[in-house]
Design a protein around this motif. Sequence first.
Motif, PDB file in Angstrom:
ATOM      1  N   ARG A  10      83.619   7.922  41.461  1.00 14.25           N
ATOM      2  CA  ARG A  10      82.328   6.769  40.914  1.00 14.25           C
ATOM      3  C   ARG A  10      82.231   5.998  41.820  1.00 14.25           C
ATOM      4  N   GLY A  11      81.378   6.104  42.917  1.00 16.31           N
ATOM      5  CA  GLY A  11      80.893   5.497  44.151  1.00 16.31           C
ATOM      6  C   GLY A  11      82.101   5.443  45.072  1.00 16.31           C
ATOM      7  N   SER A  12      81.877   4.892  46.423  1.00 18.23           N
ATOM      8  CA  SER A  12      82.995   4.895  47.339  1.00 18.23           C
ATOM      9  C   SER A  12      83.983   3.853  46.796  1.00 18.23           C
ATOM     10  N   ASP A  13      83.600   2.858  45.966  1.00 11.22           N
ATOM     11  CA  ASP A  13      84.725   2.007  45.381  1.00 11.22           C
ATOM     12  C   ASP A  13      85.921   2.513  44.918  1.00 11.22           C
TER      13      ASP A  13
ATOM     14  N   PHE B  50      83.322  -5.470  54.115  1.00 14.10           N
ATOM     15  CA  PHE B  50      82.913  -5.197  52.805  1.00 14.10           C
ATOM     16  C   PHE B  50      84.281  -6.001  52.001  1.00 14.10           C
TER      17      PHE B  50
ATOM     18  N   TYR C  14      87.714  -3.572  50.236  1.00 14.65           N
ATOM     19  CA  TYR C  14      89.036  -3.162  50.678  1.00 14.65           C
ATOM     20  C   TYR C  14      90.257  -4.061  50.318  1.00 14.65           C
TER      21      TYR C  14
ATOM     22  N   CYS D 229      84.228  -0.265  58.742  1.00  9.88           N
ATOM     23  CA  CYS D 229      82.719  -0.111  58.143  1.00  9.88           C
ATOM     24  C   CYS D 229      81.785   0.091  59.075  1.00  9.88           C
TER      25      CYS D 229
ATOM     26  N   ASN E 214      79.037  -3.834  56.846  1.00  8.70           N
ATOM     27  CA  ASN E 214      78.356  -4.763  55.938  1.00  8.70           C
ATOM     28  C   ASN E 214      79.277  -6.124  55.791  1.00  8.70           C
TER      29      ASN E 214
ATOM     30  N   ASP F 240      83.854   3.774  56.731  1.00  9.50           N
ATOM     31  CA  ASP F 240      82.850   3.649  55.612  1.00  9.50           C
ATOM     32  C   ASP F 240      81.373   3.692  56.041  1.00  9.50           C
TER      33      ASP F 240
ATOM     34  N   ALA G 214      78.720   3.918  54.412  1.00 10.95           N
ATOM     35  CA  ALA G 214      77.472   3.654  53.212  1.00 10.95           C
ATOM     36  C   ALA G 214      76.251   3.495  53.796  1.00 10.95           C
ATOM     37  N   TYR G 215      76.057   2.988  54.944  1.00 12.56           N
ATOM     38  CA  TYR G 215      74.683   2.574  55.729  1.00 12.56           C
ATOM     39  C   TYR G 215      74.482   3.631  56.623  1.00 12.56           C
TER      40      TYR G 215
ATOM     41  N   THR H 208      78.490   7.415  49.994  1.00 15.63           N
ATOM     42  CA  THR H 208      77.882   6.927  48.742  1.00 15.63           C
ATOM     43  C   THR H 208      76.692   7.327  48.642  1.00 15.63           C
TER      44      THR H 208
ATOM     45  N   SER I  98      74.682   5.280  46.751  1.00 19.03           N
ATOM     46  CA  SER I  98      74.340   3.994  46.133  1.00 19.03           C
ATOM     47  C   SER I  98      73.040   3.424  47.114  1.00 19.03           C
ATOM     48  N   LYS I  99      73.058   3.655  48.322  1.00 18.32           N
ATOM     49  CA  LYS I  99      72.109   3.147  49.498  1.00 18.32           C
ATOM     50  C   LYS I  99      71.043   3.930  49.722  1.00 18.32           C
TER      51      LYS I  99
ATOM     52  N   ARG J  56      76.583   5.957  40.125  1.00 15.04           N
ATOM     53  CA  ARG J  56      77.815   5.580  40.653  1.00 15.04           C
ATOM     54  C   ARG J  56      78.361   7.024  41.212  1.00 15.04           C
TER      55      ARG J  56
HETATM   56  C1  LIG Z   1      77.373  -0.947  48.914  1.00 14.13           C
HETATM   57  C2  LIG Z   1      78.534  -0.419  49.631  1.00 14.13           C
HETATM   58  C3  LIG Z   1      79.273   0.414  49.495  1.00 14.13           C
HETATM   59  C4  LIG Z   1      78.865   1.217  48.073  1.00 14.13           C
HETATM   60  O1  LIG Z   1      79.934   1.234  47.212  1.00 14.13           O
HETATM   61  P1  LIG Z   1      79.506   2.513  45.764  1.00 14.13           P
HETATM   62  O2  LIG Z   1      80.871   1.908  45.050  1.00 14.13           O
HETATM   63  O3  LIG Z   1      79.392   3.682  46.255  1.00 14.13           O
HETATM   64  O4  LIG Z   1      78.417   1.822  45.188  1.00 14.13           O
HETATM   65  C5  LIG Z   1      80.261   0.981  50.047  1.00 14.13           C
HETATM   66  N1  LIG Z   1      80.605   0.386  51.297  1.00 14.13           N
HETATM   67  C6  LIG Z   1      80.065  -0.799  51.543  1.00 14.13           C
HETATM   68  C7  LIG Z   1      80.328  -1.385  52.838  1.00 14.13           C
HETATM   69  C8  LIG Z   1      78.967  -1.171  50.929  1.00 14.13           C
HETATM   70  O5  LIG Z   1      78.319  -2.177  51.489  1.00 14.13           O
END
Ligand SMILES: *Cc1c(COP(=O)(O)O)cnc(C)c1O
Length: 350
Positions: free
Chosen positions: A78-81, A106, A109, A152, A156, A183, A185-186, A210, A212-213, A221
């Motif tokens: 459910r997301g990288s979280d 971020f 962590y 990351c 972020n 990470d 994500a971007y 992810t 999500s971006k 998620r």
């Molecule tokens: C937005 C973001 C994520 C995404 O998290 P999700 O749980 O996949 O939505 C992961 N790592 C970083 C650094 C982010 O900014």
Amino acid sequence: MSWVLERARAEIRALTPYSHAAWEPSLTRLHANELPWRVEGDPSQAGLNRYPEPQPPPLVQGLARLYGVKNEQLLVGRGSDEAIDLLLRVFCRAGQDNVIICPPTFGMYAVAARIQGAQLRTVPLRADAGFALDVEAVLAAVDDNTRLVFVCSPNNPTANAIAPDLLADLARKLAPRALLVVDEAYIDFAGVPSLCAQLGELPNLAILKTLSKAHGLAGARVGALIAAPEVIALARKVIPPYAITELTVETVTPLLQPAAIAAMQERVRVLLQERARLAAALAATPGILRVWPSDANFLLFDCADPDDVLARVRGAGLIIRDVRQPVLPRLLRFSVGTAADNDRVLESLQ
Ligand SMILES: *Cc1c(COP(=O)(O)O)cnc(C)c1O
């Protein structure tokens, strides 16, 4: 046993995971205490009265194809979280082990580390050098109880990518003690390649992905942990068996097909043009002292009066992020929006 596996918690290596109901679609399911009828308004193909398949193969296969890795190198969460949380729980003994983070970065962590009771060691990025990773300081902070190093890239909130070669080299130097967790994500907004191609040579590399971006699916998620099959096998023991809903599987699987990926890449292209336009316009705006280079879908800037900027933007009906730090007391961040959104931000600052 490989050294990477040896660094995982012994309890998790020994854990017998929850034994979920067998997945045998050719048989009528009377083994999972589900209701036999679908409810009215259920939009799914499979029926929401049924439990979904754990680690749903269509999603695992679609994501593995997208990232160019093997199915057994990927866990969908459910997301990288969720992947961050799983890594902490698999590798860190509460009260004993530590993880290294490189702020400003971020926030999840540190939160996941605290929840698990892992000690946090911080090795700041070098603000005087474009937020470069301080590799020597990271290595100096590692000790026998270091399990994970989070980096990351692009980062972020600082928006800069770290050279993949530098990260691969760091992973090699962390052996035989810690995993390097990168990470990405971007990464779709950056001109640097993913580290996924180097996974085979780096047994202690874990990559966070992810949807999500760039994929525009934050509400769905869906994220992935990509690592050596033995690491994935441990994470699969810890993730709740039915973490991914059937609605998610059916909605997201078609969005991983080539045509949908091409559409995603086109949206990224448009966003990058808008990012360039916005960065130039922002740099020419009174009170904006500096716009940092960005490898992500957001811009970071220093301004003379951050409180005034936040108030003006909010007054125009928009919200941006306050990322002020002790070393960077004038720093704000905002996501690149539509051209119209971005114009409203710019106008509010005139
Ligand atoms: C937005 C973001 C994520 C995404 O998290 P999700 O749980 O996949 O939505 C992961 N790592 C970083 C650094 C982010 O900014």
